[in-house]
Structure formats: C-alpha cells, structure tokens
Design a protein around this motif. Structure first.
Motif, mmCIF file in Angstrom:
data_model
loop_
_atom_site.group_PDB
_atom_site.id
_atom_site.type_symbol
_atom_site.label_atom_id
_atom_site.label_comp_id
_atom_site.label_asym_id
_atom_site.label_seq_id
_atom_site.Cartn_x
_atom_site.Cartn_y
_atom_site.Cartn_z
ATOM 1 N N GLU A 70 0.828 -1.193 0.000
ATOM 2 C CA GLU A 70 0.000 0.000 0.000
ATOM 3 C C GLU A 70 0.869 1.251 0.000
ATOM 4 O OE1 GLU A 70 -3.478 2.086 2.755
ATOM 5 O OE2 GLU A 70 -2.790 0.054 3.155
ATOM 6 N N THR B 245 1.968 2.643 -3.348
ATOM 7 C CA THR B 245 0.982 3.232 -4.249
ATOM 8 C C THR B 245 0.952 4.743 -4.028
ATOM 9 O OG1 THR B 245 -0.393 1.242 -4.267
ATOM 10 C CG2 THR B 245 -1.452 3.304 -4.916
ATOM 11 N N LYS C 250 -1.082 8.076 -4.961
ATOM 12 C CA LYS C 250 -2.375 8.540 -5.467
ATOM 13 C C LYS C 250 -2.288 10.033 -5.771
ATOM 14 C CE LYS C 250 -7.306 8.055 -4.308
ATOM 15 N NZ LYS C 250 -8.242 7.585 -3.256
ATOM 16 N N GLU D 254 3.516 2.101 -7.735
ATOM 17 C CA GLU D 254 2.332 2.044 -8.590
ATOM 18 C C GLU D 254 1.629 3.396 -8.515
ATOM 19 O OE1 GLU D 254 -2.021 -0.225 -8.829
ATOM 20 O OE2 GLU D 254 -0.398 -1.028 -7.576
ATOM 21 N N GLU E 57 -1.591 5.796 -9.079
ATOM 22 C CA GLU E 57 -3.041 5.856 -9.244
ATOM 23 C C GLU E 57 -3.431 7.306 -9.534
ATOM 24 O OE1 GLU E 57 -7.200 5.195 -6.706
ATOM 25 O OE2 GLU E 57 -5.293 4.387 -5.940
#
Length: 266
Positions: free
Chosen positions: A29, A32, A34, A59, A61
């Motif tokens: 988490e 990630t 965002k 990652e 988002e």
C-alpha cells in the motif's frame, strides 16, 4: 502433552505468518502513489510517468478532477498523496485563503494562456464594447488581465491578484465576463474574446500555438507543479514523483505530444 505443545507451535507459526502478511500488505500500500490531476494534459503526462515510477517500485493511481478546487481539498485532507493541475501562484493563493499546509516537490511544465475567438482573427478587429470572458478564480483572472494588458487592450494596476476593478484604462470599453475556468471555452460563441487556460483549450480541441490570437511567451511565471503536503516534502514518494516527472522520458513525451503548446519546465 506433546499434542498441546504442537498445537501451540502451530498457533504461534500462524500468528507470525499473519503478521508478516499484514506487514507485506502495508508495504504494498505504501508503494501506491495517489495523485489528483486535470484530465488534459496533467493526467496524460502522469500516464507517461508510470513506467518510470514502476522502475522505482511504485504504482501510480491517477484521480481525475474537472475543477480547480477539489484537488487541493483532497490533498489537504489526506485523500491524495499529491496533485498535479496548478501553477505556483494558484497554490500560494489557496494556501493563504484556506490555511492549508501545502507545498510542491517538482516543476513540470508551462501551459501558455491564450486569447481565442470564434468571431475575429486579430486583436485589431476588437470593437468598442467587446465582451471578453476570463477565468473567475483570483490567480487566473489576474493572469488573463495581464495578458490582455500586455497586448494593449487595457491597462491595469501593478500587482499579482488584480481583478476587473483594477483596470485603469479601457479605451475600447471592454466588458469583462468572469466565468469558471473550465467553462470559459463554452463561452466562445457568446463573447468576442475568451482567455482560456491551455488544459481547457486542449479539452475542446484548441491548439494554443495554432488557434490562439495571442499567447503568453515562454517567460511566463505560471509553471505547473506537483503539490504535496509540507510534511511529506522529503518523503520517498515525493522524491519518486519528482524524479519521474522530471525524467527524459516525460520531457520527450511532452515535446512530442503537444507540439510546443505545452513546454517542459525542467
């Protein structure tokens, strides 16, 4: 007795595995990022940065917004790790007005604001009493008025956050129509001139270098930045975003895709 010990061992092993799994999930988490963004060009540029971030183990988002208010609200309340849609004066104004503890970690590109029209081809054709639509938020309205002043249509007071009330000379009696920035392109049929932010111009198929009557030059101070919470300024995520969005890959993407209508600022 041995069975009880075996049972306890199995239980302990299960707990340890569970804890490790939980830690692994948390780690994933944490990898990630965002980011809130305007659809064009910010979200597109972020998409180009995804492979660079993936190499760093992150990652990305992307959450798209169609206005200039919600992305900073979401960043301030922790819903986002960062946002990418605004220039420095707009961020500074928001911080001052809302007392948000926000800053930025990367300068990415400049979007020259342009003057567009469906009715005339040159500023020489502007008639007395012409209507001109501009963004109604404080920083972008000031920017629009300064662009009109730089091209001789009006004169304005010195200052960063000027409004229509700060017009000192208006020889053609221009009427300033204040509209939400995202809606300025929709006014083109109703006004003589519209001063439009590049991202919203691109959204409706307008190319600043080809369709604008005049645009800001490359010395514009309105560099678009990646905003973050001040407490996260030295975080690994902020460093990764800065590295990715200032990478050679992203620079080439901006230059190839936008053909000069958007300029890298790194």
């Amino acid at each position: 007795m041995k069975l009880k010990k075996l049972g306890k061992a199995i239980l302990l092993t299960t707990l340890v595995v569970g804890l490790l799994t939980g830690c692994s999930g948390g780690s994933k988490e944490d990898k990630t990022i965002k980011v809130g963004a305007s659809p064009t060009p910010h979200a597109e540029i972020l998409e180009a940065a995804k492979p660079v971030l993936e190499k760093e183990g992150y990652e990305l988002e992307v959450v798209e917004y169609d206005d200039y208010v919600l992305p900073n609200d979401a960043l301030a309340d922790g819903s986002l790790d960062a946002n990418y849609f605004q220039h420095i004066p707009y961020l500074e104004t928001t911080v001052k007005e809302k007392d948000y503890d926000l800053t930025y970690c990367a300068k990415v590109h400049i979007e020259p604001m342009g003057v567009y029209s469906n009715k005339i081809k040159s500023l020489d054709e502007v008639k007395d009493g012409a209507k001109v639509s501009v963004p109604n938020d404080s920083t972008n309205e000031a920017r629009a008025l300064q662009l009109l002043a730089a091209n001789g249509l009006i004169e304005v007071k010195d200052g960063e956050l000027i409004t229509a009330k700060d017009i000192t000379k208006n020889p053609k009696n221009i009427e300033i129509v204040e509209v939400d920035a995202a809606q300025v392109p929709s006014t083109l049929d109703d006004v003589d001139l519209a001063v439009i932010n590049t991202n919203y111009a691109l959204n409706v198929g307008l190319n600043p270098t080809k369709d604008a009557i005049v645009i800001e030059d490359s010395n514009s101070p309105y560099v678009n930045i990646v905003a973050i919470r001040t407490e996260d300024k030295d975080s690994d995520k902020a460093k990764a975003l800065q590295k990715a969005l200032n990478s050679d890959e992203v620079k080439k993407f901006i230059e190839d895709k936008y053909d000069g209508s958007i300029v890298p600022a790194f």
